[in-house]
Write an enzyme that holds these catalytic residues in place. Structure first.
Site, short mmCIF file in Angstrom:
data_model
loop_
_atom_site.label_atom_id
_atom_site.label_comp_id
_atom_site.label_asym_id
_atom_site.label_seq_id
_atom_site.Cartn_x
_atom_site.Cartn_y
_atom_site.Cartn_z
N GLN A 92 0.89 -1.19 0.00
CA GLN A 92 0.00 0.00 0.00
C GLN A 92 0.92 1.23 0.00
O GLN A 92 1.10 1.91 1.00
CB GLN A 92 -0.92 -0.03 1.23
N LYS A 184 0.23 -10.40 -16.81
CA LYS A 184 -0.72 -10.68 -15.73
C LYS A 184 -1.72 -9.55 -15.55
O LYS A 184 -1.36 -8.38 -15.64
CB LYS A 184 0.08 -10.89 -14.43
#
Ligand code: R5P
Length: 286
Positions: A92, A184
């Site tokens: 984060q 991805k």
């Protein structure tokens, strides 16, 4: 120099002290009945530099780190070096949605209150360290991973996404084998989609390298794409084996040839030691 091992990183800390040929002390850490952390370093005093080896994950280890920082300072350490093998909250690293906290910055700022230099390894984003004001370095585990897989007949090194392509190149170059990356897309915290592999995988022994394995979703999807493309075998190596829930069992019980991680988090497959990499950096002047 004295190496202080926190409860999350005992084996790594011991190995580090042995390579550095310096004193090792294991902090005696426990939990009070209400869950609060208590730690004590059984030394009369500390002269010079104290190297604290401790993860900041999960939350309880972050609190232990804060206490260890204070304990070594109280004992007289003139210089405190934090070796943070696995840095919690690194992912984060920005405010993705309004109202969120910038968690990685918060953790750095609190750790920064009582340290003189910081070492991490394969941090999710190296620039996170810019929130420290003291000297800091993020090291790379690629040399240890490449060394482990040398002579294991790997034909191709891949990363699961373009973001980790540099790691695949670093490992591949060191092993003298080609490298590439898959594509991805993250669908949720535990689900990812890997596009069909376009590189030549037929009959090849492939090593996937990544910075971390958390749920294992990325690796499972990557392995399936590679097997569909005709790979002979797929092995995986990451720096940080977080392995939440039953991820490790899920991976070791699958058709993967090998599942390995570095010893930044200690578990049954953390056979690749990064102690020599940390030791080398600690010996250097910076
Ligand atoms: C993503 O940026 C990381 O490099 C890893 O690929 C990811 O965190 C792995 O997570 P999981 O094992 O949950 O797919």
């Amino acid at each position: 120099m004295i190496v202080v091992g926190g409860s999350s990183s005992r084996e790594l800390a011991k190995e580090l002290a042995s390579i550095l040929d310096c004193k090792y002390v294991q902090a005696a850490s426990m939990r009070f009945p209400d869950g609060e952390c208590y730690t004590r370093i059984d030394e009369e005093s500390i002269d010079g530099e104290a190297v604290i080896v401790q993860n900041t994950y999960p939350d309880t280890n972050m609190i232990e780190m804060f206490l260890l920082q204070d304990a070594v300072r109280q004992l007289g350490a003139e210089k405190i070096t934090l070796v943070i093998p696995y840095f919690g909250y690194a992912r984060q690293d920005r405010v993705f949605k309004p109202g969120e906290a910038e968690s990685a910055k918060v953790m750095c700022k609190h750790l920064n209150l009582n340290c003189d230099r910081v070492l991490t390894i394969d941090l999710h984003k190296e620039s996170t360290l810019d929130h420290f004001t003291c000297p800091r370095r993020d090291l790379k585990a690629a040399s240890a991973i490449a060394e482990y897989f040398e002579n294991k007949n790997i034909d191709l090194v891949l990363s699961p996404d373009i973001g980790a392509a540099g790691r695949a190149k670093d490992v591949g170059d060191r092993m003298g084998v080609p490298h590439d990356h898959l594509e991805k897309t993250r669908l949720s915290g535990s689900d990812v989609r890997i596009a069909p592999a376009t590189m030549d995988c037929k009959g090849k022994s492939i090593l996937i390298v990544d910075d971390m394995i958390s749920t294992g979703g990325t690796i499972v999807a990557a392995k399936e794409a590679l097997m569909e493309a005709g790979a002979k075998s797929v092995s995986v190596a990451c720096t940080h084996g977080v392995f939440v829930n039953n991820a490790l069992e899920r991976l070791t019980g699958s058709s993967l040839d090998a599942v390995l991680c570095c010893n930044t988090l200690e578990n049954s497959v953390s056979h690749i030691s990064v102690a020599p990499i940390f030791a080398k950096a600690l010996k250097e002047k910076w």
